[in-house]
Design an enzyme around this catalytic site. Structure first.
Site, mmCIF file in Angstrom:
data_model
loop_
_atom_site.group_PDB
_atom_site.id
_atom_site.type_symbol
_atom_site.label_atom_id
_atom_site.label_comp_id
_atom_site.label_asym_id
_atom_site.label_seq_id
_atom_site.Cartn_x
_atom_site.Cartn_y
_atom_site.Cartn_z
ATOM 1 N N SER A 1 0.864 -1.178 -0.122
ATOM 2 C CA SER A 1 -0.040 -0.050 -0.015
ATOM 3 C C SER A 1 0.798 1.283 0.024
ATOM 4 O O SER A 1 1.869 1.175 0.358
ATOM 5 C CB SER A 1 -1.052 -0.121 1.308
ATOM 6 O OG SER A 1 -1.647 -1.003 1.114
ATOM 7 N N CYS A 2 0.064 2.428 -0.388
ATOM 8 C CA CYS A 2 1.033 3.674 -0.369
ATOM 9 C C CYS A 2 1.523 3.883 1.190
ATOM 10 O O CYS A 2 0.858 3.444 1.883
ATOM 11 C CB CYS A 2 -0.099 4.698 -0.396
ATOM 12 S SG CYS A 2 0.360 6.563 -0.175
ATOM 13 N N PRO A 3 2.691 4.419 1.135
ATOM 14 C CA PRO A 3 3.611 4.952 0.242
ATOM 15 C C PRO A 3 4.530 3.996 -0.527
ATOM 16 O O PRO A 3 5.379 4.304 -1.262
ATOM 17 C CB PRO A 3 4.425 5.918 0.922
ATOM 18 C CG PRO A 3 4.612 5.104 2.394
ATOM 19 C CD PRO A 3 3.474 4.431 2.342
#
Lengths: 78, 160
Positions: A16-18
């Site tokens: 997932s982000c980042p």
């Protein structure tokens, strides 16, 4: 473009982000100018996030393939 | 070719809960990946994020946080009951695991390795009895003027 044409490939599926952006940039930093990086990611934001990072860092997005749940990016290192 | 001055982002991290430790570190790690120069100033409870004795056990409390997701309908006032904070923290950790997020120590490592400038606020350290040795290696110690000197030249200034 085909995956086999890439100099470096990166599997970032499930992150997932980042992390997709962070790991894509880290890979680019270790490459030679003109080399091709192939990245696969499942993070829905990565379709917008990775191009934004590439724009800011001057690297070239050659192509994004939207394969449903997976996005595939072909990137040329500046 | 003329060397372009890098963009800069300055963040103040003032909160020490598990949920609020993420936004400054996520923005910082992303910004350095975008060739942005980043500084985080940890103040008040935010210092816990870089305190080696605390950063592995940051917590989140359900009390006064009606947005906290719950598996069952839950009057917010019950958050005062003993055990509610560990329960909410456990839930938050399982949500974090579900989306495969790095832990706070891991994310801090990413930031420090990539050159994010980290500073802990001196009055906070004195107030809470935390010494520089308690902080994660690479975190410097300074006050408001040093942060402002960095922030005055920043393109993005955030208070978290």
């Amino acid at each position: 473009m085909e995956k086999s044409e890439a100099n470096v490939t990166l599997d970032l599926k499930g992150l997932s982000c980042p992390m997709p952006v962070v790991k894509t940039k880290k890979a680019l930093d270790g490459m030679q100018a003109g080399q091709i990086l192939f990245v696969e990611a499942t993070d829905k934001g990565s379709k917008a996030d990775i191009p934004a990072m590439l724009k800011r860092t001057g690297n070239e997005l050659i192509e994004i393939e939207d394969k449903g749940a997976v996005y595939a990016f072909f990137i040329k290192k500046k | 070719m003329e060397e372009k001055k890098p963009k800069r982002m300055a963040i103040i991290a003032s909160k020490g809960t598990l949920d609020m430790a993420y936004p400054p570190l996520i923005l910082a790690s992303t910004a350095v990946a975008m060739d942005v120069e980043v500084g985080i100033f940890f103040t008040l409870y935010g210092v816990d994020i870089v305190n080696k004795k605390k950063y592995r056990s940051l917590k989140v409390a359900p009390i006064a946080n009606p947005a906290m997701p719950s598996p069952v309908p839950f009057p917010n006032i019950l958050g005062v009951l003993p055990g509610m904070t560990p329960l909410a923290t456990m839930m938050m950790k399982s949500m974090i695991k579900k989306i495969n997020w790095p832990s706070i120590p891991e994310l801090l490592d990413v930031c420090l390795e990539s050159g994010v400038k980290m500073t802990a606020c001196t009055p906070t350290l004195e107030m809470t009895g935390v010494s520089k040795d308690d902080l994660v290696a690479g975190v410097e110690v300074a006050g408001a003027a040093e942060f402002l000197d960095f922030a005055l030249d920043a393109n993005v200034n955030l208070f978290v």
